[in-house]
Design a protein around this motif. Structure first.
Motif, PDB file in Angstrom:
ATOM      1  N   UNK A  50       0.714  -0.610  -0.082  1.00  0.00           N
ATOM      2  CA  UNK A  50       0.008   0.083  -0.221  1.00  0.00           C
ATOM      3  C   UNK A  50       0.806   1.123  -0.178  1.00  0.00           C
ATOM      4  N   UNK A  51       1.913   0.796   0.675  1.00  0.00           N
ATOM      5  CA  UNK A  51       3.331   2.290   1.019  1.00  0.00           C
ATOM      6  C   UNK A  51       3.350   2.565  -0.511  1.00  0.00           C
ATOM      7  N   UNK A  52       3.455   2.265  -1.390  1.00  0.00           N
ATOM      8  CA  UNK A  52       4.869   2.045  -2.331  1.00  0.00           C
ATOM      9  C   UNK A  52       3.803   2.151  -3.442  1.00  0.00           C
ATOM     10  N   UNK A  53       2.018   2.031  -3.012  1.00  0.00           N
ATOM     11  CA  UNK A  53       1.323   2.491  -3.931  1.00  0.00           C
ATOM     12  C   UNK A  53       0.766   3.942  -4.171  1.00  0.00           C
ATOM     13  N   UNK A  54       0.590   3.834  -3.220  1.00  0.00           N
ATOM     14  CA  UNK A  54      -0.062   5.001  -2.440  1.00  0.00           C
ATOM     15  C   UNK A  54       1.008   6.663  -2.431  1.00  0.00           C
ATOM     16  N   UNK A  55       1.894   6.067  -1.849  1.00  0.00           N
ATOM     17  CA  UNK A  55       3.697   7.111  -2.418  1.00  0.00           C
ATOM     18  C   UNK A  55       3.798   8.024  -3.910  1.00  0.00           C
ATOM     19  N   UNK A  56       3.410   6.861  -5.096  1.00  0.00           N
ATOM     20  CA  UNK A  56       3.606   7.071  -5.901  1.00  0.00           C
ATOM     21  C   UNK A  56       2.777   7.455  -6.751  1.00  0.00           C
ATOM     22  N   UNK A  57       1.686   7.910  -5.779  1.00  0.00           N
ATOM     23  CA  UNK A  57      -0.110   8.270  -7.154  1.00  0.00           C
ATOM     24  C   UNK A  57      -0.080   9.347  -6.384  1.00  0.00           C
ATOM     25  N   UNK A  58      -0.557  10.769  -8.068  1.00  0.00           N
ATOM     26  CA  UNK A  58      -0.840  11.248  -7.999  1.00  0.00           C
ATOM     27  C   UNK A  58      -2.956  11.526  -7.277  1.00  0.00           C
ATOM     28  N   UNK A  59      -3.152  12.821  -6.647  1.00  0.00           N
ATOM     29  CA  UNK A  59      -4.230  12.125  -6.490  1.00  0.00           C
ATOM     30  C   UNK A  59      -4.699  12.579  -6.695  1.00  0.00           C
ATOM     31  N   UNK A  60      -4.622  12.830  -7.785  1.00  0.00           N
ATOM     32  CA  UNK A  60      -6.281  12.942  -9.591  1.00  0.00           C
ATOM     33  C   UNK A  60      -5.871  11.621  -9.835  1.00  0.00           C
ATOM     34  N   UNK A  61      -5.033  10.880 -10.375  1.00  0.00           N
ATOM     35  CA  UNK A  61      -4.988   9.728 -10.360  1.00  0.00           C
ATOM     36  C   UNK A  61      -5.938   8.752  -9.431  1.00  0.00           C
ATOM     37  N   UNK A  62      -5.158   8.705  -8.231  1.00  0.00           N
ATOM     38  CA  UNK A  62      -5.695   7.642  -7.275  1.00  0.00           C
ATOM     39  C   UNK A  62      -7.591   8.039  -7.633  1.00  0.00           C
ATOM     40  N   UNK A  63      -8.106   9.423  -7.193  1.00  0.00           N
ATOM     41  CA  UNK A  63      -9.346   9.884  -7.618  1.00  0.00           C
ATOM     42  C   UNK A  63     -10.358   9.401  -8.427  1.00  0.00           C
ATOM     43  N   UNK A  64      -9.542   9.493 -10.146  1.00  0.00           N
ATOM     44  CA  UNK A  64      -9.524   8.710 -11.105  1.00  0.00           C
ATOM     45  C   UNK A  64     -10.253   7.589 -11.031  1.00  0.00           C
ATOM     46  N   UNK A  65      -9.129   6.767 -10.577  1.00  0.00           N
ATOM     47  CA  UNK A  65      -9.753   4.941 -10.340  1.00  0.00           C
ATOM     48  C   UNK A  65     -10.524   5.085  -9.464  1.00  0.00           C
ATOM     49  N   UNK A  66     -10.929   6.152  -8.295  1.00  0.00           N
ATOM     50  CA  UNK A  66     -12.074   5.609  -7.651  1.00  0.00           C
ATOM     51  C   UNK A  66     -13.451   6.262  -8.383  1.00  0.00           C
ATOM     52  N   UNK A  67     -14.011   6.822  -9.351  1.00  0.00           N
ATOM     53  CA  UNK A  67     -13.743   6.577 -10.214  1.00  0.00           C
ATOM     54  C   UNK A  67     -14.741   6.388 -10.885  1.00  0.00           C
ATOM     55  N   UNK A  68     -13.829   5.578 -12.076  1.00  0.00           N
ATOM     56  CA  UNK A  68     -13.745   4.486 -12.480  1.00  0.00           C
ATOM     57  C   UNK A  68     -14.669   2.998 -11.673  1.00  0.00           C
ATOM     58  N   UNK A  69     -14.496   2.564 -10.954  1.00  0.00           N
ATOM     59  CA  UNK A  69     -14.651   1.586  -9.603  1.00  0.00           C
ATOM     60  C   UNK A  69     -16.085   2.024  -9.890  1.00  0.00           C
ATOM     61  N   UNK A  70     -15.989   3.256  -9.084  1.00  0.00           N
ATOM     62  CA  UNK A  70     -17.730   3.495  -8.597  1.00  0.00           C
ATOM     63  C   UNK A  70     -18.479   3.081 -10.634  1.00  0.00           C
ATOM     64  N   UNK A  71     -18.329   3.506 -11.438  1.00  0.00           N
ATOM     65  CA  UNK A  71     -19.245   3.402 -12.711  1.00  0.00           C
ATOM     66  C   UNK A  71     -19.495   1.992 -12.954  1.00  0.00           C
TER      67      UNK A  71
END
Length: 382
Positions: free
Chosen positions: A236-257
């Motif tokens: 989780x550290x590896x993923x989170x510390x390397x992601x842009x906030x915009x990318x993180x938010x977009x992934x959540x939106x993709x899964x919501x859809x």
């Protein structure tokens, strides 16, 4: 769920000036086009270093060779250590200032140092090509102390070499400014030492992040229910510390859809953090396949997020064809779900479902041969 992290990415794109390139090829003096560009520099970069005219012009706009003495010696030095002409060209293009340094005093001692701590010639060449800027760092103020400090942390020169391979800048960054504080943060919340060493060895870029951003990632993981003692926390550290906030938010939106609930997205991330690194297109393609072909509900896949990381062409599709074929011949236990069929390790899968049934159902071998052929062509393309 918002991610309060930002990552600064620096991308360097060198675009040649087409008109200048054409004039150079036709014999025009670069100085007539731009007085700051040296004829000697352009000529040397082309004839001695192997750069294309366009690349030489691009480099010469920022770097000037005043004397070829050090440059000649530097090229000879790299050749003597086993670098090919193509590798040398790449090194010069990426870090031309190396041509101006005294190679006997500034470069050779660094190369010999890496050999003395266990690097092979091949490993040394790989290190140089991965990040030529390491050769501009001070041996006594950066390279040697960093290597020794990393060895005391990770346990061996071999582990240090692995970490540097995964993040070449590690040998010259300020370890006291980020790496050590971030390691302390992990210890303070109960992450086992072996997990911390694992992160520092396999994902050193992430443990080198700005401590403020790193701490934000740690806090978010804790809020999401990650257990600091588990490997998933490090992932989780590896993923989170390397992601842009915009990318993180977009992934959540993709899964919501795709009709995943907030809890299902959080649960999927806890189970398999890398599900947030899968491309949007791949997520949609795999979800469409499973919902149409397997008639799975989105919640079924949300509970098995690791499936999203599998290659559609190389794994999911060929195994689906083999599964259906064996199922039609009543050779697969119907209690064995396709999800389980997918998760089986490759070596075991080949033995159990390809070799074992090749004589009885020759088509399985043909399907697998097609898969291997597809992989071969994709590797050639890359």
């Amino acid at each position: 769920m918002p991610l309060p992290l930002l990552r600064h990415r620096t991308c360097l794109w060198v675009v040649a000036d087409c008109c200048t390139h054409l004039r150079l090829l036709h014999g025009s003096s670069p100085q007539t086009l731009n007085p700051s560009i040296s004829d000697l520099t352009v000529s040397y970069l082309i004839k001695s270093c192997g750069l294309s005219p366009a690349a030489a012009l691009s480099v010469a706009r920022k770097f000037t060779i005043k004397s070829t003495g050090n440059a000649d010696s530097f090229l000879s030095l790299l050749t003597s250590y086993g670098l090919s002409q193509l590798q040398i060209t790449n090194v010069v293009y990426r870090r031309p200032i190396l041509l101006s340094l005294n190679p006997e005093m500034r470069i050779k001692p660094k190369l010999d140092f890496f050999l003395s701590v266990g690097y092979s010639r091949a490993g040394l060449i790989e290190l140089i090509c991965a990040d030529p800027s390491n050769l501009t760092a001070s041996l006594e103020r950066k390279i040697r102390p960093n290597f020794n400090q990393l060895r005391s942390i990770l346990g061996s020169s071999r582990d240090v070499a692995v970490a540097i391979k995964n993040f070449p800048q590690l040998i010259r960054i300020n370890l006291d400014g980020a790496v050590l504080p971030n390691m302390k943060t992990l210890r303070d919340i109960g992450v086992p030492e072996q997990r911390i060493i694992m992160l520092a060895t396999l994902f050193p870029r992430q443990i080198s992040r700005n401590p403020n951003h790193f701490n934000q990632a740690v806090e978010l993981l804790k809020k999401m229910g990650f257990d600091p003692s588990k490997v998933a926390f490090i992932m989780g550290i590896n993923v989170l510390s390397g992601l842009l906030k915009a990318t993180w938010d977009r992934k959540w939106e993709v899964y919501r859809r795709l009709r995943w609930s907030e809890e299902e997205i959080s649960s999927a991330f806890r189970k398999h953090p890398f599900c947030m690194l899968v491309s949007d297109e791949k997520i949609k393609k795999i979800m469409e396949f499973f919902t149409e072909k397997m008639k799975w509900e989105p919640s079924y896949l949300a509970a098995r997020p690791v499936l999203l990381s599998f290659s559609y062409e190389k794994k999911i599709l060929p195994r689906y064809e083999i599964f259906r074929l064996l199922e039609s011949e009543s050779l697969v236990n119907r209690k064995l779900g396709f999800a389980t069929f997918l998760i089986i390790p490759e070596r075991e899968f080949i033995r159990k479902y390809v070799i074992n049934y090749a004589a009885q159902v020759p088509q399985v071998l043909e399907i697998y041969k097609h898969k291997l052929e597809l992989e071969r062509w994709k590797n050639l393309d890359s």
